[in-house]
Each structure stands twice: as C-alpha cells, then as structure tokens.
Motif scaffolding. Structure first.
Motif, short mmCIF file in Angstrom:
data_model
loop_
_atom_site.label_atom_id
_atom_site.label_comp_id
_atom_site.label_asym_id
_atom_site.label_seq_id
_atom_site.Cartn_x
_atom_site.Cartn_y
_atom_site.Cartn_z
N GLY A 107 0.81 -1.21 0.00
CA GLY A 107 0.00 0.00 0.00
C GLY A 107 0.85 1.27 0.00
O GLY A 107 1.92 1.31 0.59
N HIS A 108 0.35 2.29 -0.68
CA HIS A 108 1.00 3.60 -0.72
C HIS A 108 -0.07 4.67 -0.57
O HIS A 108 -1.27 4.39 -0.67
N CYS A 156 4.89 9.76 -0.04
CA CYS A 156 4.11 8.65 0.51
C CYS A 156 4.46 8.57 1.99
O CYS A 156 5.63 8.45 2.35
N PRO A 158 4.16 6.29 4.57
CA PRO A 158 4.96 5.19 5.11
C PRO A 158 6.35 5.08 4.46
O PRO A 158 7.23 4.43 5.03
N HIS A 159 6.51 5.69 3.30
CA HIS A 159 7.79 5.63 2.59
C HIS A 159 8.19 7.06 2.19
O HIS A 159 8.02 7.46 1.03
N MET A 198 9.74 8.21 -1.04
CA MET A 198 8.94 8.29 -2.28
C MET A 198 8.43 9.73 -2.41
O MET A 198 7.56 10.15 -1.65
CU CU Z 1 4.59 4.12 -0.17
#
Ligand code: CU
Length: 150
Positions: free
Chosen positions: A95-96, A136, A138-139, A142
């Motif tokens: 998921g993103h 993003c 959680p990331h 990104m």
């Molecule tokens: Cu992500």
C-alpha cells in the motif's frame, strides 16, 4: 512545296482556332470561380477563428496519469494546467498514499491519507497554480511534484 505550305498553314490555323477556343473556355471559367473560392475561403476562416477559443478552454478540464512502481512515483514531476485531475495508480504489491509535504502550499492533496493497494487509484484535482511537492507517508523517500500552470 505549295501543297506543303498550304497544309502547314491549315494546321497552324486549326491549332490557333483550338487554342483560342480553349483560351475562351478556360479563360472565362476561372474568373467567376476565383471570387467564389475567395468568398468561401473567407467565410470559414472567420468561423475558424472562433473555434480555437472553446478549444483553448477544453484543456482546463483534462486529466493526467501517474503510476507507483517499485516504491517510486512515475513520472516524479508532472506539469499540468489548472483544473487537471491527476490520478495515481498503484502497481506495487504494497500500500502507498499521496500526501502533501508539510511545507507544500495549500491547493495540493491532504497531508494525511489512507493507503491504497495494488491496482487501486488515488485522484486529486489541482485548482491552484503553484508547485505542490508530495510524498508517501509510510515511505517518505517516495517523493513527487505536481507543477500547476495557468
Ligand atoms: Cu509508499
């Protein structure tokens, strides 16, 4: 010699008559045709000048697409016109989301959002001119940018 001369004169005379006939037939035809063409050319050209105006308005309601592949936004930078709806499609198995950076100006996506999974999309309509960085959550590595022009 006299017969030959007479034949040549006859051929020249025939050719002259044919040439005059063609000149009259072709010469008289283009004269009324030319003004007709000019009139029909002017009428559509004035109509065509009106057509670009709705055509210029049309791009303001366009769409743009981006994808998420291998934990990256592609293209990372999108330049769109004001009013464009950008749709991101997640092609990763995880998921993103697409959220505005803390320093981003107002007019971009929210700064918090749920995740969307593989094959799912997220869309946002940019109605404000400016540069809108996003990432993003959680990331955070990104990162992407949408540049909105008038
Ligand atoms: Cu992500």
């Amino acid at each position: 010699m006299n017969r030959t001369t007479a034949i040549i004169i006859g051929i020249v005379a025939l050719a002259a008559i044919v040439a005059i006939g063609l000149w009259v037939a072709l010469g008289s035809a283009p004269i009324p045709t030319a003004p007709t063409n000019t009139n029909t050319t002017q009428t559509p050209s004035s109509g065509e000048e009106l057509e670009p105006e709705p055509a210029a308005n049309a791009p303001q309601s366009t769409t743009a697409k981006a994808v998420i592949v291998d934990k990256a936004f592609s293209p990372a930078t999108l330049t769109v016109k004001k009013g464009t709806t950008v749709t991101w499609t997640n092609q990763d198995d995880m998921g993103h989301n697409v959220v505005s950076d803390d320093a981003a100006p107002e007019g971009g996506p929210p700064k918090e959002a749920g995740l969307f999974g593989k094959g799912e999309t997220f869309s946002f309509t940019y109605n404000t001119v400016g540069t809108f960085p996003y990432h993003c959550s959680p990331h955070p590595f990104m990162q992407g940018t949408v540049v909105v022009t008038e």
